[in-house]
Design a protein around this motif. Structure first.
Motif, short mmCIF file in Angstrom:
data_model
loop_
_atom_site.label_atom_id
_atom_site.label_comp_id
_atom_site.label_asym_id
_atom_site.label_seq_id
_atom_site.Cartn_x
_atom_site.Cartn_y
_atom_site.Cartn_z
N ASP A 166 0.83 -1.21 0.00
CA ASP A 166 0.00 0.00 0.00
C ASP A 166 0.86 1.26 0.00
OD1 ASP A 166 -2.37 -1.42 -0.03
OD2 ASP A 166 -2.53 -1.47 2.16
N HIS A 167 1.90 1.25 0.83
CA HIS A 167 2.79 2.41 0.90
C HIS A 167 3.52 2.59 -0.44
CE1 HIS A 167 5.37 5.41 2.70
NE2 HIS A 167 6.44 4.76 2.25
N HIS A 169 -2.62 -1.34 -9.08
CA HIS A 169 -3.80 -1.05 -8.26
C HIS A 169 -5.04 -1.71 -8.86
CE1 HIS A 169 -6.39 1.14 -5.53
NE2 HIS A 169 -7.11 1.51 -6.57
N SER A 180 1.08 3.99 -2.98
CA SER A 180 0.76 5.40 -2.76
C SER A 180 1.93 6.29 -3.18
CB SER A 180 0.35 5.64 -1.31
OG SER A 180 1.46 5.84 -0.48
#
Length: 184
Positions: A50-51, A72, A54
């Motif tokens: 996730d990091h 994603h 992002s």
């Protein structure tokens, strides 16, 4: 203090994880690389997906952003697929449970019907002879057989008590007197 995870930093971490302690060919040595090589700085064992996504979605590099968007989308598709498979398996198991519950209910109904309709044998009954239930001392007929025949043939007979003579006579005419003779 943690260094932000950039594409260059990730490449540097991969190189260090492979054991390559020198700078990449044609790359200037960063202060962080020198510090990692000299101070034996611990490398992170895992990077949060996730990091990473992002960070990649905010990248200035268009290819990095496009790759992050693709990952994603693939992750969302994978999550939907796993959820759909779970629901399909859950539906199959629920249907199996419903079927088994229905079979159990039917078996219980058959058992209840058997218990309700069956007359358990008495201790005095032998398996080769059946006790004769008489409609009366004078008639000499099986009352249950006469009542069953009467009900099947439209006669109204009370479940207990004396069976009228005309019904017994009709039963005899239909069953006993109508039995064919096999004498040759």
């Amino acid at each position: 203090m943690t260094t932000p995870l950039t594409y260059e930093r990730l490449a540097e971490l991969r190189r260090l994880a492979r054991g390559d302690r020198g700078p990449a060919p044609g790359e200037a040595v960063s202060a962080h690389t020198v510090s990692a090589l000299n101070a034996s700085e611990a490398l992170p064992a895992t990077v949060s997906v996730d990091h990473l996504l992002s960070q990649a979605l905010r990248s200035e590099n268009g290819r990095t952003r496009a790759l992050a968007e693709k990952i994603h989308t693939l992750a969302a598709d994978l999550a939907q697929r796993v959820q759909d498979e779970y629901h399909a398996r859950r539906h199959r198991i629920d249907a199996e449970v419903t079927s088994l519950e229905q079979q159990l209910a039917e078996a219980r109904a058959r058992l209840h019907s058997l218990d309700r309709d069956a007359t358990p044998p008495t201790a005095h009954t032998s398996p080769t002879t059946t006790p004769t239930r008489r409609a009366g001392a004078k008639s000499g007929v099986d009352a249950a057989a006469v009542r069953d025949w009467a009900a099947d043939n439209g006669y109204q007979v009370k479940p207990l008590g004396r069976i009228p003579a005309n019904i017994i006579d009709a039963w005899r005419d239909a069953t006993i007197n109508a039995t064919p003779s096999f004498n040759t």
